[in-house]
Motif scaffolding. Sequence first.
Motif, PDB file in Angstrom:
ATOM      1  N   PRO A   1      37.607  59.848  42.253  1.00  0.00           N
ATOM      2  CA  PRO A   1      37.918  59.826  40.818  1.00  0.00           C
ATOM      3  C   PRO A   1      37.976  58.379  40.336  1.00  0.00           C
ATOM      4  CG  PRO A   1      39.578  61.072  42.063  1.00  0.00           C
ATOM      5  CD  PRO A   1      38.708  60.361  43.061  1.00  0.00           C
ATOM      6  N   PRO A   2      37.600  58.122  39.102  1.00  0.00           N
ATOM      7  CA  PRO A   2      37.739  56.753  38.583  1.00  0.00           C
ATOM      8  C   PRO A   2      39.215  56.383  38.506  1.00  0.00           C
ATOM      9  CG  PRO A   2      37.079  58.289  36.831  1.00  0.00           C
ATOM     10  CD  PRO A   2      37.035  59.051  38.109  1.00  0.00           C
ATOM     11  N   SER A   3      39.518  55.104  38.738  1.00  0.00           N
ATOM     12  CA  SER A   3      40.912  54.651  38.695  1.00  0.00           C
ATOM     13  C   SER A   3      41.352  54.481  37.234  1.00  0.00           C
ATOM     14  CB  SER A   3      41.042  53.323  39.435  1.00  0.00           C
ATOM     15  OG  SER A   3      40.300  52.342  38.741  1.00  0.00           O
ATOM     16  N   PRO A   4      42.658  54.444  36.991  1.00  0.00           N
ATOM     17  CA  PRO A   4      43.134  54.291  35.606  1.00  0.00           C
ATOM     18  C   PRO A   4      42.567  53.050  34.913  1.00  0.00           C
ATOM     19  CG  PRO A   4      44.938  54.952  37.025  1.00  0.00           C
ATOM     20  CD  PRO A   4      43.766  54.688  37.929  1.00  0.00           C
ATOM     21  N   ASP A   5      42.419  51.951  35.649  1.00  0.00           N
ATOM     22  CA  ASP A   5      41.890  50.748  34.977  1.00  0.00           C
ATOM     23  C   ASP A   5      40.399  50.896  34.661  1.00  0.00           C
ATOM     24  OD1 ASP A   5      41.675  50.469  37.886  1.00  0.00           O
ATOM     25  OD2 ASP A   5      40.832  48.490  37.486  1.00  0.00           O
ATOM     26  N   GLU A   6      39.662  51.610  35.510  1.00  0.00           N
ATOM     27  CA  GLU A   6      38.237  51.853  35.223  1.00  0.00           C
ATOM     28  C   GLU A   6      38.093  52.760  33.998  1.00  0.00           C
ATOM     29  OE1 GLU A   6      37.130  51.416  39.966  1.00  0.00           O
ATOM     30  OE2 GLU A   6      37.360  53.416  39.090  1.00  0.00           O
ATOM     31  N   VAL A   7      38.946  53.794  33.934  1.00  0.00           N
ATOM     32  CA  VAL A   7      38.917  54.696  32.775  1.00  0.00           C
ATOM     33  C   VAL A   7      39.259  53.916  31.510  1.00  0.00           C
ATOM     34  CG1 VAL A   7      40.055  56.682  31.687  1.00  0.00           C
ATOM     35  CG2 VAL A   7      39.438  56.767  34.113  1.00  0.00           C
ATOM     36  N   ALA A   8      40.291  53.070  31.610  1.00  0.00           N
ATOM     37  CA  ALA A   8      40.727  52.288  30.427  1.00  0.00           C
ATOM     38  C   ALA A   8      39.628  51.338  29.973  1.00  0.00           C
ATOM     39  CB  ALA A   8      42.002  51.523  30.761  1.00  0.00           C
ATOM     40  N   THR A   9      38.976  50.668  30.920  1.00  0.00           N
ATOM     41  CA  THR A   9      37.905  49.725  30.549  1.00  0.00           C
ATOM     42  C   THR A   9      36.744  50.457  29.876  1.00  0.00           C
ATOM     43  OG1 THR A   9      38.514  48.328  32.410  1.00  0.00           O
ATOM     44  CG2 THR A   9      36.352  47.939  31.455  1.00  0.00           C
ATOM     45  N   CYS A  10      36.424  51.642  30.373  1.00  0.00           N
ATOM     46  CA  CYS A  10      35.254  52.364  29.847  1.00  0.00           C
ATOM     47  C   CYS A  10      35.531  53.030  28.498  1.00  0.00           C
ATOM     48  CB  CYS A  10      34.763  53.380  30.877  1.00  0.00           C
ATOM     49  SG  CYS A  10      32.965  53.554  30.892  1.00  0.00           S
ATOM     50  N   ARG A  11      36.790  53.063  28.077  1.00  0.00           N
ATOM     51  CA  ARG A  11      37.076  53.604  26.736  1.00  0.00           C
ATOM     52  C   ARG A  11      36.360  52.794  25.647  1.00  0.00           C
ATOM     53  NH1 ARG A  11      41.468  57.172  25.584  1.00  0.00           N
ATOM     54  NH2 ARG A  11      41.697  56.111  23.596  1.00  0.00           N
ATOM     55  N   GLN A  12      36.047  51.530  25.940  1.00  0.00           N
ATOM     56  CA  GLN A  12      35.328  50.731  24.936  1.00  0.00           C
ATOM     57  C   GLN A  12      33.956  51.324  24.610  1.00  0.00           C
ATOM     58  OE1 GLN A  12      33.772  46.863  26.276  1.00  0.00           O
ATOM     59  NE2 GLN A  12      34.169  47.534  28.376  1.00  0.00           N
ATOM     60  N   TRP A  13      33.435  52.187  25.519  1.00  0.00           N
ATOM     61  CA  TRP A  13      32.160  52.877  25.257  1.00  0.00           C
ATOM     62  C   TRP A  13      32.388  54.310  24.797  1.00  0.00           C
ATOM     63  CZ3 TRP A  13      29.233  49.067  24.703  1.00  0.00           C
ATOM     64  CH2 TRP A  13      29.315  47.956  25.543  1.00  0.00           C
TER      65      TRP A  13
END
Length: 201
Positions: free
Chosen positions: A98-110
């Motif tokens: 699963p993607p980590s919380p920081d990866e999910v947070a970073t990808c919210r910009q897209w």
Amino acid sequence: MTLEALKQACSTCHDCRLSQKRRNVVFGEGNPASPLVLVGEGPGDEEDKTGRPFVGRSGQMLDRALADNGLSRADVYICNTVKCRAADWSTGKPQNRPPSPDEVATCRQWLVPQLEAISPWVIVCIGAPSAKNLIKKDFKITQERGKYFRCAYAKTAIATLHPSYILRQSTKEFDGGYSLLVADIHLAWTTALRLREENRG
Ligand code: URA
């Protein structure tokens, strides 16, 4: 920004570690004028290879669940919480994770401007990571799937079981929850059509 410009900008993103091993960014595809957007977790091996969302085993099940509702990919828009494959490379052979919380947070910009550009009536969150990202942090997928929730990026959001979970649960006697996936898509689609119809100017 238009969806096309966003896709272009996303294709060169290096804002998190997932970009280091990716072969393709998997931005999303389908009908951007659809009243319904499906948001999965993130690309797996097949998706990373092809640059298209939900084309592996999970994708085949999703296609079947759409078809069982009389729908095809051309009727909806499909994308993911993170746009690059999350995998554990420590053993040499990549294992999806699963993607980590920081990866999910970073990808919210897209993801956020993508959803804003499409502006669907209904979002279907496929699996817990998507529901936790778009509905609420403590979303409980087995208890709360198939219900309406407030969502900042659509009139309403509904979460459903992820096909990879269904595949793991399936036995000869049990469909693994596939019928729930079909029912949740049915609810989401009929709701999306109704909302669009009610709001025609
Ligand atoms: N699982 C997901 O959540 N998304 C994909 O695109 C493929 C598998």
